[in-house]
Design a protein around this motif. Structure first.
Motif, mmCIF file in Angstrom:
data_model
loop_
_atom_site.group_PDB
_atom_site.id
_atom_site.type_symbol
_atom_site.label_atom_id
_atom_site.label_comp_id
_atom_site.label_asym_id
_atom_site.label_seq_id
_atom_site.Cartn_x
_atom_site.Cartn_y
_atom_site.Cartn_z
ATOM 1 N N SER A 112 51.597 -6.046 69.936
ATOM 2 C CA SER A 112 50.173 -5.911 70.220
ATOM 3 C C SER A 112 49.698 -6.951 71.230
ATOM 4 C CB SER A 112 49.370 -6.060 68.931
ATOM 5 O OG SER A 112 49.424 -7.399 68.483
ATOM 6 N N PHE A 113 48.552 -6.660 71.823
ATOM 7 C CA PHE A 113 47.950 -7.585 72.780
ATOM 8 C C PHE A 113 47.719 -8.940 72.125
ATOM 9 C CE2 PHE A 113 44.236 -9.614 74.615
ATOM 10 C CZ PHE A 113 44.622 -9.727 75.933
ATOM 11 N N SER A 114 47.193 -8.948 70.907
ATOM 12 C CA SER A 114 46.894 -10.215 70.235
ATOM 13 C C SER A 114 48.162 -11.042 70.021
ATOM 14 C CB SER A 114 46.174 -9.975 68.902
ATOM 15 O OG SER A 114 46.968 -9.231 68.013
ATOM 16 N N LYS A 115 49.277 -10.384 69.709
ATOM 17 C CA LYS A 115 50.545 -11.102 69.526
ATOM 18 C C LYS A 115 51.037 -11.678 70.847
ATOM 19 C CE LYS A 115 52.248 -8.677 65.468
ATOM 20 N NZ LYS A 115 53.281 -7.785 64.949
ATOM 21 N N ARG A 116 50.914 -10.895 71.934
ATOM 22 C CA ARG A 116 51.344 -11.392 73.247
ATOM 23 C C ARG A 116 50.483 -12.563 73.687
ATOM 24 N NH1 ARG A 116 51.872 -5.975 73.798
ATOM 25 N NH2 ARG A 116 49.934 -5.731 74.978
ATOM 26 N N LEU A 117 49.182 -12.494 73.426
ATOM 27 C CA LEU A 117 48.292 -13.601 73.779
ATOM 28 C C LEU A 117 48.688 -14.854 72.998
ATOM 29 C CD1 LEU A 117 45.858 -14.739 75.292
ATOM 30 C CD2 LEU A 117 44.409 -13.879 73.436
ATOM 31 N N GLY A 118 48.920 -14.694 71.701
ATOM 32 C CA GLY A 118 49.345 -15.836 70.877
ATOM 33 C C GLY A 118 50.669 -16.412 71.334
ATOM 34 N N LEU A 119 51.602 -15.549 71.719
ATOM 35 C CA LEU A 119 52.902 -15.993 72.214
ATOM 36 C C LEU A 119 52.745 -16.791 73.501
ATOM 37 C CD1 LEU A 119 56.037 -15.893 72.100
ATOM 38 C CD2 LEU A 119 55.885 -13.778 73.415
ATOM 39 N N ALA A 120 51.932 -16.287 74.422
ATOM 40 C CA ALA A 120 51.709 -16.985 75.689
ATOM 41 C C ALA A 120 51.046 -18.339 75.452
ATOM 42 C CB ALA A 120 50.857 -16.135 76.623
ATOM 43 N N MET A 121 50.091 -18.387 74.547
ATOM 44 C CA MET A 121 49.429 -19.654 74.223
ATOM 45 C C MET A 121 50.428 -20.648 73.645
ATOM 46 S SD MET A 121 45.857 -18.206 72.599
ATOM 47 C CE MET A 121 45.345 -19.818 71.994
ATOM 48 N N ALA A 122 51.274 -20.184 72.732
ATOM 49 C CA ALA A 122 52.273 -21.068 72.115
ATOM 50 C C ALA A 122 53.276 -21.564 73.159
ATOM 51 C CB ALA A 122 53.000 -20.333 70.987
ATOM 52 N N LYS A 123 53.726 -20.659 74.028
ATOM 53 C CA LYS A 123 54.701 -21.052 75.037
ATOM 54 C C LYS A 123 54.130 -22.103 75.984
ATOM 55 C CE LYS A 123 57.886 -19.362 78.492
ATOM 56 N NZ LYS A 123 58.466 -18.235 79.202
ATOM 57 N N ARG A 124 52.858 -21.993 76.303
ATOM 58 C CA ARG A 124 52.212 -22.941 77.215
ATOM 59 C C ARG A 124 51.675 -24.178 76.498
ATOM 60 N NH1 ARG A 124 54.791 -20.326 80.733
ATOM 61 N NH2 ARG A 124 53.763 -18.758 81.974
ATOM 62 N N GLY A 125 51.689 -24.144 75.159
ATOM 63 C CA GLY A 125 51.169 -25.283 74.398
ATOM 64 C C GLY A 125 49.659 -25.415 74.524
ATOM 65 N N ILE A 126 48.973 -24.273 74.595
ATOM 66 C CA ILE A 126 47.525 -24.264 74.788
ATOM 67 C C ILE A 126 46.853 -23.701 73.541
ATOM 68 C CG2 ILE A 126 45.650 -23.224 76.135
ATOM 69 C CD1 ILE A 126 47.491 -23.279 78.557
ATOM 70 N N ASP A 127 45.872 -24.435 73.011
ATOM 71 C CA ASP A 127 45.127 -23.951 71.853
ATOM 72 C C ASP A 127 43.880 -23.191 72.322
ATOM 73 O OD1 ASP A 127 43.407 -25.972 72.679
ATOM 74 O OD2 ASP A 127 43.732 -27.228 70.928
ATOM 75 N N GLN A 128 43.159 -22.605 71.396
ATOM 76 C CA GLN A 128 42.004 -21.783 71.743
ATOM 77 C C GLN A 128 40.919 -22.546 72.495
ATOM 78 O OE1 GLN A 128 40.527 -19.341 68.528
ATOM 79 N NE2 GLN A 128 42.582 -18.652 67.977
ATOM 80 N N PRO A 129 40.535 -23.765 72.051
ATOM 81 C CA PRO A 129 39.501 -24.489 72.803
ATOM 82 C C PRO A 129 39.924 -24.790 74.251
ATOM 83 C CG PRO A 129 39.785 -25.468 70.633
ATOM 84 C CD PRO A 129 40.895 -24.479 70.813
ATOM 85 N N THR A 130 41.187 -25.140 74.426
ATOM 86 C CA THR A 130 41.677 -25.436 75.774
ATOM 87 C C THR A 130 41.698 -24.169 76.618
ATOM 88 O OG1 THR A 130 43.036 -27.228 74.895
ATOM 89 C CG2 THR A 130 43.596 -26.414 77.097
ATOM 90 N N LEU A 131 42.180 -23.069 76.057
ATOM 91 C CA LEU A 131 42.210 -21.806 76.786
ATOM 92 C C LEU A 131 40.796 -21.377 77.169
ATOM 93 C CD1 LEU A 131 43.762 -19.451 77.969
ATOM 94 C CD2 LEU A 131 43.731 -18.374 75.703
#
Length: 93
Positions: free
Chosen positions: A2-21
């Motif tokens: 799903s889109f939400s899983k891909r977004l979470g994966l990309a955030m984790a890979k980049r080490g970026i949390d929601q406030p930073t994103l």
């Protein structure tokens, strides 16, 4: 996948949390939270584009999991800030 899983994966890979994103992309943190949680299933294309750009991932990968995750470097483009490039050699006649 799903889109939400891909977004979470990309955030984790980049080490970026929601406030930073949110800060980097300009997308409100509440919207990012709704997307990651799956509450928002079909975000606007403009929102997806901002998130993909901020995370430096391919828009097509983020939307539909097609192609590579990482954006391809454009020939002749500048490196990201803080990345040193090797010096170019010059010949002297």
């Amino acid at each position: 996948d799903s889109f939400s899983k891909r977004l979470g994966l990309a955030m984790a890979k980049r080490g970026i949390d929601q406030p930073t994103l949110s800060r980097i992309s300009g997308v409100p943190q509440s919207r990012i939270s709704e997307i990651v949680s799956g509450k928002t299933k079909n975000p606007r294309t403009a929102t997806i584009s901002k998130l993909a750009s901020a995370l430096e991932v391919s828009l097509s990968w983020l939307i539909s999991c097609s192609g590579e995750m990482d954006q391809k470097k454009q020939e002749g483009s500048l490196p990201p800030p803080g990345v040193d490039t090797p010096p170019t050699s010059t010949t002297i006649d």
